[in-house]
Design a protein around this motif. Structure first.
Motif, PDB file in Angstrom:
ATOM      1  N   ALA A 393     -35.786  12.265  42.630  1.00  7.43           N
ATOM      2  CA  ALA A 393     -37.020  12.879  43.105  1.00  7.43           C
ATOM      3  C   ALA A 393     -38.202  12.456  42.240  1.00  7.43           C
ATOM      4  O   ALA A 393     -38.063  12.166  41.048  1.00  7.43           O
ATOM      5  CB  ALA A 393     -36.887  14.396  43.089  1.00  7.43           C
ATOM      6  N   VAL A 394     -39.364  12.437  42.861  1.00  8.12           N
ATOM      7  CA  VAL A 394     -40.605  12.140  42.155  1.00  8.12           C
ATOM      8  C   VAL A 394     -41.529  13.337  42.350  1.00  8.12           C
ATOM      9  O   VAL A 394     -41.916  13.661  43.467  1.00  8.12           O
ATOM     10  CB  VAL A 394     -41.275  10.856  42.666  1.00  8.12           C
ATOM     11  CG1 VAL A 394     -42.595  10.625  41.936  1.00  8.12           C
ATOM     12  CG2 VAL A 394     -40.345   9.657  42.477  1.00  8.12           C
ATOM     13  N   GLY A 395     -41.860  13.997  41.274  1.00 11.90           N
ATOM     14  CA  GLY A 395     -42.708  15.163  41.353  1.00 11.90           C
ATOM     15  C   GLY A 395     -44.177  14.825  41.276  1.00 11.90           C
ATOM     16  O   GLY A 395     -44.577  13.665  41.104  1.00 11.90           O
ATOM     17  N   ALA A 396     -45.002  15.864  41.356  1.00  8.70           N
ATOM     18  CA  ALA A 396     -46.450  15.671  41.389  1.00  8.70           C
ATOM     19  C   ALA A 396     -47.002  15.145  40.076  1.00  8.70           C
ATOM     20  O   ALA A 396     -48.082  14.551  40.044  1.00  8.70           O
ATOM     21  CB  ALA A 396     -47.132  16.999  41.735  1.00  8.70           C
ATOM     22  N   GLY A 397     -46.255  15.342  38.974  1.00  6.62           N
ATOM     23  CA  GLY A 397     -46.716  14.850  37.684  1.00  6.62           C
ATOM     24  C   GLY A 397     -46.363  13.404  37.416  1.00  6.62           C
ATOM     25  O   GLY A 397     -46.869  12.806  36.458  1.00  6.62           O
ATOM     26  N   GLY A 398     -45.475  12.849  38.242  1.00  6.36           N
ATOM     27  CA  GLY A 398     -45.101  11.453  38.093  1.00  6.36           C
ATOM     28  C   GLY A 398     -44.038  11.186  37.060  1.00  6.36           C
ATOM     29  O   GLY A 398     -43.532  10.065  36.961  1.00  6.36           O
ATOM     30  N   GLY A 399     -43.673  12.184  36.260  1.00  5.74           N
ATOM     31  CA  GLY A 399     -42.665  11.994  35.230  1.00  5.74           C
ATOM     32  C   GLY A 399     -41.259  12.115  35.786  1.00  5.74           C
ATOM     33  O   GLY A 399     -41.052  12.492  36.944  1.00  5.74           O
ATOM     34  N   PRO A 400     -40.261  11.802  34.963  1.00  6.26           N
ATOM     35  CA  PRO A 400     -38.865  11.846  35.425  1.00  6.26           C
ATOM     36  C   PRO A 400     -38.373  13.268  35.607  1.00  6.26           C
ATOM     37  O   PRO A 400     -38.941  14.226  35.068  1.00  6.26           O
ATOM     38  CB  PRO A 400     -38.113  11.149  34.289  1.00  6.26           C
ATOM     39  CG  PRO A 400     -38.949  11.417  33.072  1.00  6.26           C
ATOM     40  CD  PRO A 400     -40.376  11.383  33.550  1.00  6.26           C
ATOM     41  N   VAL A 401     -37.308  13.412  36.358  1.00  2.05           N
ATOM     42  CA  VAL A 401     -36.638  14.704  36.486  1.00  2.05           C
ATOM     43  C   VAL A 401     -36.055  15.075  35.119  1.00  2.05           C
ATOM     44  O   VAL A 401     -35.447  14.240  34.442  1.00  2.05           O
ATOM     45  CB  VAL A 401     -35.532  14.648  37.548  1.00  2.05           C
ATOM     46  CG1 VAL A 401     -34.739  15.957  37.586  1.00  2.05           C
ATOM     47  CG2 VAL A 401     -36.130  14.346  38.914  1.00  2.05           C
ATOM     48  N   PHE A 402     -36.275  16.315  34.718  1.00  2.00           N
ATOM     49  CA  PHE A 402     -35.837  16.733  33.385  1.00  2.00           C
ATOM     50  C   PHE A 402     -34.323  16.722  33.287  1.00  2.00           C
ATOM     51  O   PHE A 402     -33.630  17.322  34.093  1.00  2.00           O
ATOM     52  CB  PHE A 402     -36.361  18.130  33.069  1.00  2.00           C
ATOM     53  CG  PHE A 402     -35.956  18.609  31.702  1.00  2.00           C
ATOM     54  CD1 PHE A 402     -36.690  18.252  30.604  1.00  2.00           C
ATOM     55  CD2 PHE A 402     -34.826  19.392  31.534  1.00  2.00           C
ATOM     56  CE1 PHE A 402     -36.312  18.681  29.323  1.00  2.00           C
ATOM     57  CE2 PHE A 402     -34.449  19.835  30.281  1.00  2.00           C
ATOM     58  CZ  PHE A 402     -35.196  19.468  29.165  1.00  2.00           C
ATOM     59  N   VAL A 403     -33.819  16.060  32.265  1.00  2.00           N
ATOM     60  CA  VAL A 403     -32.393  16.047  31.977  1.00  2.00           C
ATOM     61  C   VAL A 403     -32.232  16.180  30.463  1.00  2.00           C
ATOM     62  O   VAL A 403     -32.861  15.458  29.699  1.00  2.00           O
ATOM     63  CB  VAL A 403     -31.701  14.745  32.441  1.00  2.00           C
ATOM     64  CG1 VAL A 403     -30.235  14.758  32.033  1.00  2.00           C
ATOM     65  CG2 VAL A 403     -31.846  14.575  33.939  1.00  2.00           C
ATOM     66  N   SER A 404     -31.395  17.114  30.040  1.00  2.00           N
ATOM     67  CA  SER A 404     -31.142  17.328  28.629  1.00  2.00           C
ATOM     68  C   SER A 404     -29.672  17.647  28.462  1.00  2.00           C
ATOM     69  O   SER A 404     -29.052  18.185  29.388  1.00  2.00           O
ATOM     70  CB  SER A 404     -31.996  18.459  28.085  1.00  2.00           C
ATOM     71  OG  SER A 404     -31.783  18.660  26.708  1.00  2.00           O
ATOM     72  N   PRO A 405     -29.066  17.324  27.331  1.00  2.00           N
ATOM     73  CA  PRO A 405     -27.641  17.631  27.150  1.00  2.00           C
ATOM     74  C   PRO A 405     -27.343  19.098  27.434  1.00  2.00           C
ATOM     75  O   PRO A 405     -27.927  20.004  26.842  1.00  2.00           O
ATOM     76  CB  PRO A 405     -27.407  17.301  25.670  1.00  2.00           C
ATOM     77  CG  PRO A 405     -28.429  16.260  25.343  1.00  2.00           C
ATOM     78  CD  PRO A 405     -29.648  16.640  26.159  1.00  2.00           C
ATOM     79  N   GLY A 406     -26.461  19.336  28.378  1.00  2.00           N
ATOM     80  CA  GLY A 406     -26.063  20.690  28.712  1.00  2.00           C
ATOM     81  C   GLY A 406     -27.010  21.410  29.652  1.00  2.00           C
ATOM     82  O   GLY A 406     -26.750  22.519  30.068  1.00  2.00           O
ATOM     83  N   ILE A 407     -28.158  20.793  29.977  1.00  2.00           N
ATOM     84  CA  ILE A 407     -29.142  21.438  30.846  1.00  2.00           C
ATOM     85  C   ILE A 407     -29.427  20.498  32.011  1.00  2.00           C
ATOM     86  O   ILE A 407     -29.537  19.298  31.849  1.00  2.00           O
ATOM     87  CB  ILE A 407     -30.458  21.748  30.098  1.00  2.00           C
ATOM     88  CG1 ILE A 407     -30.183  22.732  28.953  1.00  2.00           C
ATOM     89  CG2 ILE A 407     -31.512  22.303  31.022  1.00  2.00           C
ATOM     90  CD1 ILE A 407     -31.401  23.049  28.130  1.00  2.00           C
ATOM     91  N   HIS A 408     -29.520  21.064  33.220  1.00  2.00           N
ATOM     92  CA  HIS A 408     -29.889  20.228  34.368  1.00  2.00           C
ATOM     93  C   HIS A 408     -30.725  21.047  35.342  1.00  2.00           C
ATOM     94  O   HIS A 408     -31.072  22.173  35.076  1.00  2.00           O
ATOM     95  CB  HIS A 408     -28.658  19.639  35.063  1.00  2.00           C
ATOM     96  CG  HIS A 408     -27.743  20.649  35.687  1.00  2.00           C
ATOM     97  ND1 HIS A 408     -26.599  21.068  35.069  1.00  2.00           N
ATOM     98  CD2 HIS A 408     -27.791  21.310  36.859  1.00  2.00           C
ATOM     99  CE1 HIS A 408     -25.957  21.944  35.846  1.00  2.00           C
ATOM    100  NE2 HIS A 408     -26.665  22.119  36.937  1.00  2.00           N
TER     101      HIS A 408
END
Length: 408
Positions: A393-408
């Protein structure tokens, strides 16, 4: 007979609140919104640490003030990020108090809640989904689910949730009763409910001490304003009488006059880079689409746009997408990237170049149902596991979808 029925209906909120109707007369909890109150449990334990300002493209501070549940009567037609509860757009838009506010800002006359009842709308506006939820029960959304907090912290943007009558910073209980300052002869009163405090319902927030500490009460708010220490993203919820949940719209209107109007004139809260959203969590009529009265306020609104109307289709996902567009954030890969439901406020879209959809009239989808969306929190047997975010997905801010170890 009609007059008797009307009187009984008007008494219902007071009966449910455990007090008589005469006792529910507005009383300011403090001398002003920037003064601490002995009516709350505990004085402030200090201000938030000052953080470096992260400039946005249109605003540098975003405020959502939540006024949850409304029982209305025919003499005052009002309903209610400030969030209020359960009133139809047509009712609220005829109220003099709200008509006056729209002259100071931008009326969003095609803004829709996502479902019924209250709590799933709160959960969705910070997490991008309501997970099939269709009740106001206590929920703890697992720690591998991300929220707006993750997106803000990834860009070092300060944030806080201010909750009136919450007893201590980081309180995670479902409710809290404290002394009844409205009727001092009555027993303690349940003024605070966690269901109207959206970020604390996510364990990715509630299990992290540095994040729970950013859930503060109104004494903390008073000292933070006075010290010019307010963060850049705020979610504010008044207590259950000031938000009209247990009282009436007359009561909530008096609270707005006491709390919001002075702050609109206070540059420590509302400077020329502040945007404030006043909206409702849901409408009252479940047999029509879920349109809610909403208005943008604050110094970030150009003078030429004050008193105007924006007829773009918005939902409770729009605060997420708007904040993302303003600060160039990543996204959650959920409802915040749904191109149908997540239009960016035109005030921001016109600056950032984001292209909103043109939905209007009968093409606007219905969001009035409850309990029909499968999910892990669905109470009607329509279970589905927590879905992963859409990493493409591409959001309105243009940044990547948030992905962090253990968090989605």
């Amino acid at each position: 007979m009609k007059s008797v029925l009307y009187a009984l209906v008007c008494l219902i909120p007071a009966v449910l609140a455990g007090t008589d109707a005469g006792a529910q007369t507005f009383k300011p909890p403090s001398s002003s919104p920037t003064a601490q109150s002995t009516n709350y449990v505990g004085q402030s334990n200090g201000t938030l640490p000052l953080s470096a300002l992260v400039p946005g493209k249109v605003f540098d501070r975003f405020v959502q003030v939540a006024l949850p549940k409304f029982w209305h009567h025919s003499s005052v037609l009002i309903k209610a990020q400030i969030w209020l509860e359960n009133t139809d757009f047509a009712v609220a838009s005829t109220t003099p108090a709200f008509q006056s506010l729209t002259q100071q800002g931008i009326l969003l006359n095609a803004y829709y809640a996502l479902t019924h009842p209250s709590q799933p709308n709160y959960a969705a506006t910070v997490g991008g989904d309501y997970w099939g939820m269709a009740d106001d029960n206590l929920h703890s959304i697992p720690s591998n689910i991300s929220t707006i907090v993750d997106l803000l912290e990834a860009k070092n943007i300060s944030w806080a949730s201010y909750q009136e009558n919450m007893p201590t910073d980081g309180f995670t209980g479902s409710s809290y009763a404290s002394k009844n300052y409205i009727n001092t002869r009555a027993s303690s009163y349940t003024y605070y409910m966690r269901k109207h405090n959206p970020t604390i319902n996510y364990e990715s927030v509630s299990l992290v001490p540095s994040r729970t500490a950013r859930h503060r009460n109104f004494n903390d708010f008073a000292v933070d304003v006075t010290a010019s220490a307010l963060p850049q993203w705020l979610f504010v919820t008044p207590n259950l009488v000031n938000d009209a949940h247990d009282t009436s719209i007359d009561f909530a209107a008096q609270w707005l006059q006491y709390w919001l109007l002075p702050l609109l004139a206070d540059p420590r809260f509302n400077d020329n880079r502040t945007l404030i959203l006043l909206t409702f969590d849901e409408n009252e009529s479940t047999n029509v689409n879920n349109q809610v009265f909403s208005v943008l306020l604050g110094g970030a609104i150009p003078q030429g746009l004050r008193g105007t109307t924006d007829s773009t289709y918005y939902t409770h996902y729009s605060p997420l997408s708007t904040v993302q567009a303003n600060w160039g954030l990543g996204s959650l890969g959920r409802g915040d990237t749904n191109k149908t439901l997540s239009n960016v406020y035109s005030l921001v879209a016109n600056v950032t170049g984001y292209k909103n959809n043109k939905l209007s009239g009968s093409s606007i989808p219905s969001t009035s149902s409850s309990g029909k969306t499968p999910g892990p929190l669905n109470p009607n047997g329509l279970y589905a596991p927590y879905p992963p975010p859409n990493l493409n997905a591409v959001g309105a801010g243009g940044g990547p979808v948030f992905v962090s170890p253990g968090i989605h």
